[in-house]
Design an enzyme around this catalytic site. Sequence first.
Site, mmCIF file in Angstrom:
data_model
loop_
_atom_site.group_PDB
_atom_site.id
_atom_site.type_symbol
_atom_site.label_atom_id
_atom_site.label_comp_id
_atom_site.label_asym_id
_atom_site.label_seq_id
_atom_site.Cartn_x
_atom_site.Cartn_y
_atom_site.Cartn_z
ATOM 1 N N ARG A 32 -6.420 7.914 15.433
ATOM 2 C CA ARG A 32 -6.939 8.097 14.072
ATOM 3 C C ARG A 32 -6.424 9.391 13.422
ATOM 4 O O ARG A 32 -6.490 9.529 12.204
ATOM 5 C CB ARG A 32 -8.480 8.154 14.103
ATOM 6 C CG ARG A 32 -9.118 6.850 14.490
ATOM 7 C CD ARG A 32 -10.582 7.053 14.814
ATOM 8 N NE ARG A 32 -11.374 7.350 13.647
ATOM 9 C CZ ARG A 32 -12.135 6.483 13.004
ATOM 10 N NH1 ARG A 32 -12.185 5.238 13.412
ATOM 11 N NH2 ARG A 32 -12.836 6.838 11.959
ATOM 12 N N HIS B 287 18.783 8.941 -14.562
ATOM 13 C CA HIS B 287 17.773 9.729 -15.294
ATOM 14 C C HIS B 287 17.212 10.872 -14.465
ATOM 15 O O HIS B 287 16.107 11.322 -14.711
ATOM 16 C CB HIS B 287 16.651 8.805 -15.769
ATOM 17 C CG HIS B 287 17.146 7.756 -16.706
ATOM 18 N ND1 HIS B 287 17.526 8.025 -17.995
ATOM 19 C CD2 HIS B 287 17.371 6.442 -16.511
ATOM 20 C CE1 HIS B 287 17.945 6.912 -18.573
ATOM 21 N NE2 HIS B 287 17.867 5.942 -17.696
ATOM 22 N N GLU C 295 6.789 10.178 6.779
ATOM 23 C CA GLU C 295 5.590 10.262 7.628
ATOM 24 C C GLU C 295 5.929 10.646 9.068
ATOM 25 O O GLU C 295 5.235 11.456 9.664
ATOM 26 C CB GLU C 295 4.895 8.889 7.697
ATOM 27 C CG GLU C 295 3.954 8.582 6.557
ATOM 28 C CD GLU C 295 3.298 7.213 6.725
ATOM 29 O OE1 GLU C 295 2.104 7.109 6.460
ATOM 30 O OE2 GLU C 295 3.991 6.246 7.124
ATOM 31 N N TRP D 207 -10.721 16.101 12.253
ATOM 32 C CA TRP D 207 -9.569 16.248 11.350
ATOM 33 C C TRP D 207 -10.034 17.195 10.255
ATOM 34 O O TRP D 207 -10.907 16.850 9.456
ATOM 35 C CB TRP D 207 -9.216 14.863 10.784
ATOM 36 C CG TRP D 207 -7.907 14.805 10.069
ATOM 37 C CD1 TRP D 207 -6.673 14.613 10.627
ATOM 38 C CD2 TRP D 207 -7.689 14.875 8.653
ATOM 39 N NE1 TRP D 207 -5.716 14.582 9.650
ATOM 40 C CE2 TRP D 207 -6.299 14.742 8.426
ATOM 41 C CE3 TRP D 207 -8.519 15.045 7.550
ATOM 42 C CZ2 TRP D 207 -5.737 14.769 7.154
ATOM 43 C CZ3 TRP D 207 -7.960 15.078 6.285
ATOM 44 C CH2 TRP D 207 -6.584 14.935 6.102
ATOM 45 N N LYS E 81 7.742 5.721 5.226
ATOM 46 C CA LYS E 81 7.827 5.682 6.693
ATOM 47 C C LYS E 81 8.653 6.848 7.210
ATOM 48 O O LYS E 81 8.277 7.515 8.158
ATOM 49 C CB LYS E 81 8.488 4.384 7.182
ATOM 50 C CG LYS E 81 7.681 3.116 7.140
ATOM 51 C CD LYS E 81 6.563 3.011 8.143
ATOM 52 C CE LYS E 81 5.312 3.612 7.569
ATOM 53 N NZ LYS E 81 4.461 2.748 6.799
ATOM 54 N N ASN F 62 -18.837 12.448 10.954
ATOM 55 C CA ASN F 62 -17.638 12.026 10.207
ATOM 56 C C ASN F 62 -18.034 11.927 8.739
ATOM 57 O O ASN F 62 -19.117 11.427 8.427
ATOM 58 C CB ASN F 62 -17.177 10.629 10.648
ATOM 59 C CG ASN F 62 -16.455 10.663 11.967
ATOM 60 O OD1 ASN F 62 -16.328 11.715 12.582
ATOM 61 N ND2 ASN F 62 -15.984 9.517 12.392
ATOM 62 N N GLY F 63 -17.123 12.341 7.858
ATOM 63 C CA GLY F 63 -17.435 12.249 6.423
ATOM 64 C C GLY F 63 -17.461 13.632 5.808
ATOM 65 O O GLY F 63 -16.997 14.616 6.406
ATOM 66 N N CYS G 236 -11.573 11.835 11.586
ATOM 67 C CA CYS G 236 -12.481 12.212 12.665
ATOM 68 C C CYS G 236 -12.966 10.992 13.434
ATOM 69 O O CYS G 236 -13.085 9.899 12.879
ATOM 70 C CB CYS G 236 -13.700 12.924 12.095
ATOM 71 S SG CYS G 236 -13.306 14.317 11.073
ATOM 72 N N LYS H 74 -4.970 7.857 10.570
ATOM 73 C CA LYS H 74 -4.791 6.410 10.444
ATOM 74 C C LYS H 74 -5.689 5.848 9.358
ATOM 75 O O LYS H 74 -5.312 4.984 8.591
ATOM 76 C CB LYS H 74 -5.104 5.759 11.802
ATOM 77 C CG LYS H 74 -4.980 4.244 11.825
ATOM 78 C CD LYS H 74 -3.536 3.835 11.742
ATOM 79 C CE LYS H 74 -3.319 2.351 11.630
ATOM 80 N NZ LYS H 74 -2.012 2.076 10.978
ATOM 81 N N GLU I 34 8.282 2.077 0.432
ATOM 82 C CA GLU I 34 7.687 1.976 1.763
ATOM 83 C C GLU I 34 8.646 2.557 2.816
ATOM 84 O O GLU I 34 8.221 3.258 3.732
ATOM 85 C CB GLU I 34 7.338 0.502 2.056
ATOM 86 C CG GLU I 34 6.799 0.198 3.433
ATOM 87 C CD GLU I 34 5.561 0.980 3.838
ATOM 88 O OE1 GLU I 34 4.923 1.618 2.975
ATOM 89 O OE2 GLU I 34 5.250 0.986 5.049
HETATM 90 C C1 G6P Z 1 -3.468 6.363 5.662
HETATM 91 C C2 G6P Z 1 -2.568 5.763 6.727
HETATM 92 C C3 G6P Z 1 -1.573 4.795 6.080
HETATM 93 C C4 G6P Z 1 -2.320 3.744 5.267
HETATM 94 C C5 G6P Z 1 -3.277 4.370 4.245
HETATM 95 C C6 G6P Z 1 -4.200 3.328 3.621
HETATM 96 O O1 G6P Z 1 -2.727 7.178 4.838
HETATM 97 O O2 G6P Z 1 -1.865 6.776 7.414
HETATM 98 O O3 G6P Z 1 -0.810 4.164 7.089
HETATM 99 O O4 G6P Z 1 -1.396 2.944 4.608
HETATM 100 O O5 G6P Z 1 -4.122 5.333 4.887
HETATM 101 O O6 G6P Z 1 -5.007 2.812 4.621
HETATM 102 P P1 G6P Z 1 -5.686 1.381 4.584
HETATM 103 O O7 G6P Z 1 -6.415 1.282 5.904
HETATM 104 O O8 G6P Z 1 -6.606 1.373 3.410
HETATM 105 O O9 G6P Z 1 -4.600 0.376 4.463
#
Ligand code: G6P
Length: 615
Positions: A27, A510, A494, A77, A491, A102-103, A2, A610, A487
């Site tokens: 965000r 396995h 996502e 959100w 990606k 927010n929260g 949010c 984000k 990673e």
């Molecule tokens: C969310 C974002 C990711 C990020 C993760 C941790 O899931 O979409 O891209 O890696 O949060 O965020 P931070 O700001 O703690 O690295």
Amino acid sequence: MCGIVGGVCKNNITPILIDGLEHLEYRGYDSAGVVVLDKNNILSRARSVGKVANLKKNISHRKIPLLGSSGIAHTRWATHGEPSNRNAHPHICNHSVSIVHNGIIENFLQLKTQQQAQGYNFTSDTDTEVIVHAIHQALKNTNSLLTATQKAIKTFIGAYGIGVISPQYPGHIIATRSGSPLIIGVSKKGNFIASDQMALLNITRDFIFLEEGDIADITLNSVIIYAKNGKQVRRQIKTSTLKNQQISLGKYKHYMQKEIFEQPQAIRDTLESRITKKTVLVSAFGHRAKEIFKTIKHIQIVACGTSYHAGLVAKYWLEDIAKIATSVEVASEYRYRKPVILPHTLFVTISQSGETADTLEALKAIKKHRSKIYTLTICNCVESSLIRESELIFLTRSGPEISVASTKAFTTQLVSLALLSVAIGRCRGQISRLEETKIVSGLNRLPGLIAKTLKQEGQIIKLAKTFKDKFNALFLGRGSMHAIAMEGALKLKEISYIHAEAYPAGELKHGPIALIDKDTPVIAIAPNDELLDKLKSNLQEIKSRGSQMIVFEDESAQVTPMKSMTIVPTTTDLGRITAPIIFTIPLQLLSYHVALIKGTNVDRPRNLAKSVTVE
Ligand code: G6P
């Protein structure tokens, strides 16, 4: 997650609020809304599901324009209650108080029952709505919006950043935070609030960063702040160094693409003044770093998402270079376990935003522990909550990262962790001068090596086309490359919504080998290291199952070409520190181009945020 923007200004505030919301889109959100106090002193509201563009359309179609000099706005959100107009913020109680939040208010059910018994009618399914009723209720016994908000927040359990306006107090905004970030932007045009600087950069560069528990009474000409204990306090105004070109797309189509290509410069900035030609400057981690690094016996890394993957790579380096036992765990698990915390542990949190709720709570919890422990945060945002909570800090300096999928934040985290491994290794007397010089010169070469790897984009675009009709993909690596494979898989899922898994190549037999068929591409990372021959055997196993294989190799690894295999010589003669960083680049480019082919919203993938500031 949010986003909040609000303010009191000389002219019509609506365009400022909308512009702020647009800058918070990165965000992640699923509905948006705005409320202004109009010239008749009435709360005038518009809310829409979907993008801010829908809200703009909604506002432009109104018979009575949304005009006013004070207001609050929000991108939501969804957590409690589906994305819908009725759940979108701002919420209003009895035409007399409006809030954005927010929260999460954890005790909302209990408060809701009490408020319903008092006669309050709930018009949404959100936890947030209890806030507006609580303030309305408190206003019955005071003639101050500030006092009423102070009273109401005492009843909340959970996390909040809140903006409040009321027609009974025109020209005032109350802003308060606990667990969720909130800043105040000050300017000659007026005073504003936002959940992050991005929302207000078109208005001001001067910000006050509210501290935990602060509450502010904001008008056109004044900002008065009270600390948690109720006493008035002065908080410094800081001038942001963010530049417009850092947050504009420039020649790029997407922020993700821009951020991938910014990596050589981002890494140069991370290294700047942290190394000499031959050594790492331990003091870059803080003035007590040397003393602390000499004392520690264990390291516990805690992070989420991409930052967690950086931690996994660092485990290999810290144990190999600094010879120190290192554990890595996702914060959402760690914070709820009862971990054994050994004395002299360095607790390292890694985060791009510095606001991830689980990571922050894990850090707060560990600080309460009685054993002798130390804390270090590796982070990209200087004014973040994690930075404030930590004893030692190290800024990754990658510049603002706007795309939800993290790219340059990850590689600069890796560079920071490489510096940490060497710094701790030296303080513990575990690394020779020669070895340190070699690592430092490898790090210095990184920006050039990445720039070269980025030139392979053309070849990766061709490969991406083969993913057009794919639903699954398997990523393989061994050693630290397993974390890079994780990673790469993250990606891809996502932003292209292809189901992707990463496995250490040795685990193939396995389980995951059962999934391999001609429709499941396998992406393998082949550095020239001590595990290369084992990886080559794993590739043979895949070959016999007829799968399409893509191998990103160190040229010197000389993987034998096979049917259905594309070998991409990524670079050559990499060391154990440079290799994981370089091999990240083609994986980022691959997922970006697959997402383009799939036609997804690359920078704002569905359901993702984000910065995850709630649990
Ligand atoms: C969310 C974002 C990711 C990020 C993760 C941790 O899931 O979409 O891209 O890696 O949060 O965020 P931070 O700001 O703690 O690295």
